[in-house]
Design a protein around this motif. Structure first.
Motif, PDB file in Angstrom:
ATOM      1  N   TYR A  46      16.360   3.201  11.440  1.00  0.00           N
ATOM      2  CA  TYR A  46      16.088   2.467  10.201  1.00  0.00           C
ATOM      3  C   TYR A  46      15.291   1.187  10.481  1.00  0.00           C
ATOM      4  CZ  TYR A  46      19.527   5.576   8.054  1.00  0.00           C
ATOM      5  OH  TYR A  46      20.199   6.677   7.605  1.00  0.00           O
ATOM      6  N   ALA A  47      15.585   0.556  11.607  1.00  0.00           N
ATOM      7  CA  ALA A  47      14.855  -0.664  11.969  1.00  0.00           C
ATOM      8  C   ALA A  47      13.381  -0.362  12.211  1.00  0.00           C
ATOM      9  CB  ALA A  47      15.477  -1.303  13.204  1.00  0.00           C
ATOM     10  N   LEU A  48      13.100   0.767  12.858  1.00  0.00           N
ATOM     11  CA  LEU A  48      11.706   1.150  13.087  1.00  0.00           C
ATOM     12  C   LEU A  48      10.999   1.447  11.764  1.00  0.00           C
ATOM     13  CD1 LEU A  48      12.062   3.436  16.250  1.00  0.00           C
ATOM     14  CD2 LEU A  48      10.980   1.182  16.142  1.00  0.00           C
ATOM     15  N   TRP A  49      11.717   2.075  10.853  1.00  0.00           N
ATOM     16  CA  TRP A  49      11.149   2.312   9.521  1.00  0.00           C
ATOM     17  C   TRP A  49      10.833   0.991   8.823  1.00  0.00           C
ATOM     18  CZ3 TRP A  49       8.772   5.943   7.010  1.00  0.00           C
ATOM     19  CH2 TRP A  49       8.976   7.288   7.337  1.00  0.00           C
ATOM     20  N   ALA A  50      11.709   0.002   9.003  1.00  0.00           N
ATOM     21  CA  ALA A  50      11.477  -1.308   8.391  1.00  0.00           C
ATOM     22  C   ALA A  50      10.228  -1.958   8.973  1.00  0.00           C
ATOM     23  CB  ALA A  50      12.692  -2.211   8.617  1.00  0.00           C
ATOM     24  N   VAL A  51      10.057  -1.849  10.294  1.00  0.00           N
ATOM     25  CA  VAL A  51       8.853  -2.397  10.932  1.00  0.00           C
ATOM     26  C   VAL A  51       7.611  -1.706  10.375  1.00  0.00           C
ATOM     27  CG1 VAL A  51       7.595  -2.607  13.119  1.00  0.00           C
ATOM     28  CG2 VAL A  51      10.049  -3.060  13.051  1.00  0.00           C
ATOM     29  N   LEU A  52       7.680  -0.398  10.239  1.00  0.00           N
ATOM     30  CA  LEU A  52       6.545   0.357   9.696  1.00  0.00           C
ATOM     31  C   LEU A  52       6.205  -0.133   8.296  1.00  0.00           C
ATOM     32  CD1 LEU A  52       6.075   4.203   9.994  1.00  0.00           C
ATOM     33  CD2 LEU A  52       5.625   3.028   7.841  1.00  0.00           C
ATOM     34  N   GLY A  53       7.230  -0.267   7.452  1.00  0.00           N
ATOM     35  CA  GLY A  53       6.990  -0.727   6.086  1.00  0.00           C
ATOM     36  C   GLY A  53       6.403  -2.123   6.032  1.00  0.00           C
ATOM     37  N   LEU A  54       6.902  -3.018   6.873  1.00  0.00           N
ATOM     38  CA  LEU A  54       6.393  -4.385   6.897  1.00  0.00           C
ATOM     39  C   LEU A  54       4.959  -4.445   7.421  1.00  0.00           C
ATOM     40  CD1 LEU A  54       9.588  -6.262   8.134  1.00  0.00           C
ATOM     41  CD2 LEU A  54       8.570  -6.338   5.841  1.00  0.00           C
ATOM     42  N   LEU A  55       4.605  -3.518   8.293  1.00  0.00           N
ATOM     43  CA  LEU A  55       3.217  -3.452   8.760  1.00  0.00           C
ATOM     44  C   LEU A  55       2.282  -3.031   7.624  1.00  0.00           C
ATOM     45  CD1 LEU A  55       3.527  -1.939  12.345  1.00  0.00           C
ATOM     46  CD2 LEU A  55       2.281  -4.022  11.737  1.00  0.00           C
ATOM     47  N   VAL A  56       2.737  -2.107   6.803  1.00  0.00           N
ATOM     48  CA  VAL A  56       1.933  -1.704   5.635  1.00  0.00           C
ATOM     49  C   VAL A  56       1.729  -2.900   4.713  1.00  0.00           C
ATOM     50  CG1 VAL A  56       1.879  -0.259   3.570  1.00  0.00           C
ATOM     51  CG2 VAL A  56       2.639   0.716   5.753  1.00  0.00           C
ATOM     52  N   VAL A  57       2.788  -3.671   4.486  1.00  0.00           N
ATOM     53  CA  VAL A  57       2.691  -4.876   3.649  1.00  0.00           C
ATOM     54  C   VAL A  57       1.739  -5.886   4.285  1.00  0.00           C
ATOM     55  CG1 VAL A  57       3.967  -6.841   2.703  1.00  0.00           C
ATOM     56  CG2 VAL A  57       5.000  -4.561   2.682  1.00  0.00           C
ATOM     57  N   THR A  58       1.790  -6.015   5.595  1.00  0.00           N
ATOM     58  CA  THR A  58       0.907  -6.943   6.305  1.00  0.00           C
ATOM     59  C   THR A  58      -0.553  -6.575   6.117  1.00  0.00           C
ATOM     60  OG1 THR A  58       2.606  -7.403   7.976  1.00  0.00           O
ATOM     61  CG2 THR A  58       0.322  -7.862   8.586  1.00  0.00           C
ATOM     62  N   ILE A  59      -0.847  -5.294   6.271  1.00  0.00           N
ATOM     63  CA  ILE A  59      -2.225  -4.829   6.075  1.00  0.00           C
ATOM     64  C   ILE A  59      -2.680  -5.131   4.648  1.00  0.00           C
ATOM     65  CG2 ILE A  59      -3.697  -2.770   5.967  1.00  0.00           C
ATOM     66  CD1 ILE A  59      -1.844  -1.597   8.208  1.00  0.00           C
ATOM     67  N   TRP A  60      -1.816  -4.851   3.689  1.00  0.00           N
ATOM     68  CA  TRP A  60      -2.124  -5.122   2.281  1.00  0.00           C
ATOM     69  C   TRP A  60      -2.369  -6.611   2.059  1.00  0.00           C
ATOM     70  CZ3 TRP A  60      -3.502  -3.226  -2.298  1.00  0.00           C
ATOM     71  CH2 TRP A  60      -3.238  -3.968  -3.439  1.00  0.00           C
ATOM     72  N   ASN A  61      -1.495  -7.439   2.592  1.00  0.00           N
ATOM     73  CA  ASN A  61      -1.630  -8.887   2.404  1.00  0.00           C
ATOM     74  C   ASN A  61      -2.935  -9.413   3.004  1.00  0.00           C
ATOM     75  OD1 ASN A  61       0.782  -9.211   1.044  1.00  0.00           O
ATOM     76  ND2 ASN A  61       1.960  -9.795   2.857  1.00  0.00           N
ATOM     77  N   ARG A  62      -3.256  -8.968   4.194  1.00  0.00           N
ATOM     78  CA  ARG A  62      -4.479  -9.453   4.844  1.00  0.00           C
ATOM     79  C   ARG A  62      -5.731  -9.018   4.089  1.00  0.00           C
ATOM     80  NH1 ARG A  62      -3.235  -9.181  11.422  1.00  0.00           N
ATOM     81  NH2 ARG A  62      -1.387 -10.529  11.301  1.00  0.00           N
ATOM     82  N   ALA A  63      -5.737  -7.773   3.643  1.00  0.00           N
ATOM     83  CA  ALA A  63      -6.898  -7.283   2.898  1.00  0.00           C
ATOM     84  C   ALA A  63      -7.014  -7.997   1.545  1.00  0.00           C
ATOM     85  CB  ALA A  63      -6.790  -5.775   2.698  1.00  0.00           C
ATOM     86  N   ARG A  64      -5.897  -8.116   0.844  1.00  0.00           N
ATOM     87  CA  ARG A  64      -5.908  -8.723  -0.494  1.00  0.00           C
ATOM     88  C   ARG A  64      -6.320 -10.192  -0.436  1.00  0.00           C
ATOM     89  NH1 ARG A  64      -1.906 -11.504  -3.043  1.00  0.00           N
ATOM     90  NH2 ARG A  64      -0.413 -10.916  -1.416  1.00  0.00           N
ATOM     91  N   ARG A  65      -5.764 -10.933   0.512  1.00  0.00           N
ATOM     92  CA  ARG A  65      -6.058 -12.358   0.586  1.00  0.00           C
ATOM     93  C   ARG A  65      -7.460 -12.621   1.124  1.00  0.00           C
ATOM     94  NH1 ARG A  65       0.035 -13.913   2.717  1.00  0.00           N
ATOM     95  NH2 ARG A  65       1.045 -13.401   0.736  1.00  0.00           N
ATOM     96  N   ALA A  66      -7.955 -11.731   1.969  1.00  0.00           N
ATOM     97  CA  ALA A  66      -9.329 -11.875   2.432  1.00  0.00           C
ATOM     98  C   ALA A  66     -10.298 -11.694   1.264  1.00  0.00           C
ATOM     99  CB  ALA A  66      -9.628 -10.856   3.528  1.00  0.00           C
ATOM    100  N   LEU A  67     -10.039 -10.685   0.440  1.00  0.00           N
ATOM    101  CA  LEU A  67     -10.898 -10.442  -0.718  1.00  0.00           C
ATOM    102  C   LEU A  67     -10.784 -11.574  -1.734  1.00  0.00           C
ATOM    103  CD1 LEU A  67     -10.257  -6.618  -1.205  1.00  0.00           C
ATOM    104  CD2 LEU A  67     -12.401  -7.689  -0.478  1.00  0.00           C
TER     105      LEU A  67
END
Length: 206
Positions: free
Chosen positions: A176-197
């Protein structure tokens, strides 16, 4: 969401005297960058070739702290001691991706860790860093947004390694912890792309 990256300025202040001494000794930012990548590969190899042993897992948290220090030092050498270069910029970004992959991908061979989850996490980590770099191509600063940036991944995998090395039973919690890391990485990618734009020069026209 807060990130370990937020404590970077305080950490840099602690390392500034060491950085100054290295600069006076003739050590370059690029040398520190390459050293961090090579040491990361060596530690990752220890885990890969000894997946059943505990000592490489004990080694990882200590090394991750050293790597974080080296990453801060190479940046300060470049900025504060006139060592910025195009080669340094390339080495810094490529070195971080190589180091992350070399350190975390071997966990796919450690009992208790889901191989496919570790592989996907490693891929998403690369994508998250590339997303941060791509921001520069659209005219904004390199993005370091969390919640699962480079420093956060180091903290999480260091904690995983320490818990397993100390004999904590490997079970559903790790999955479950690895799944949480995966999910947070998806959020990170989204945040970086959104804030860059959002901060790009032509964002108003979008």
């Amino acid at each position: 969401m807060p990130s370990v990256y937020d404590i970077k300025p305080t950490f840099q202040n602690l390392l500034r005297p060491i950085t100054r001494s290295l600069a006076q000794a003739g050590v370059t930012a690029n040398q520190v960058t390459v050293a961090a990548a090579l040491l990361s590969a060596a530690v990752g190899a220890c885990i890969y070739f000894n997946p059943l042993a505990r000592w490489p897992l004990f080694l990882l948290p200590a090394f991750l702290f050293v790597r974080m220090a080296l990453n801060a030092i190479d940046g300060m050498l470049a900025r504060e001691h006139g060592m910025k270069s195009r080669l340094g910029a390339v080495l810094n970004e490529v070195g971080d991706v190589v180091a992350d992959t070399a350190l975390y991908l071997p966990f796919a061979f450690v009992p208790g860790f889901s191989p496919w989850l570790v592989v996907v996490i490693s891929i998403l980590a690369i994508i998250s860093e590339m997303t941060g770099v791509v921001a520069v191509q659209i005219g904004v600063a390199r993005r370091y947004d969390g919640p699962m940036g480079k420093s956060d991944r180091a903290f999480v995998f260091g904690l995983f390694a320490l818990l397993v090395a100390c004999g904590v039973p490997r079970g559903a919690w790790l999955h479950y912890a690895l799944w949480a890391v995966l999910g947070l990485l998806v959020v990170t990618i989204w945040n970086r792309a959104r804030r860059a734009l959002a901060t790009s020069p032509d964002s108003a026209g979008r």
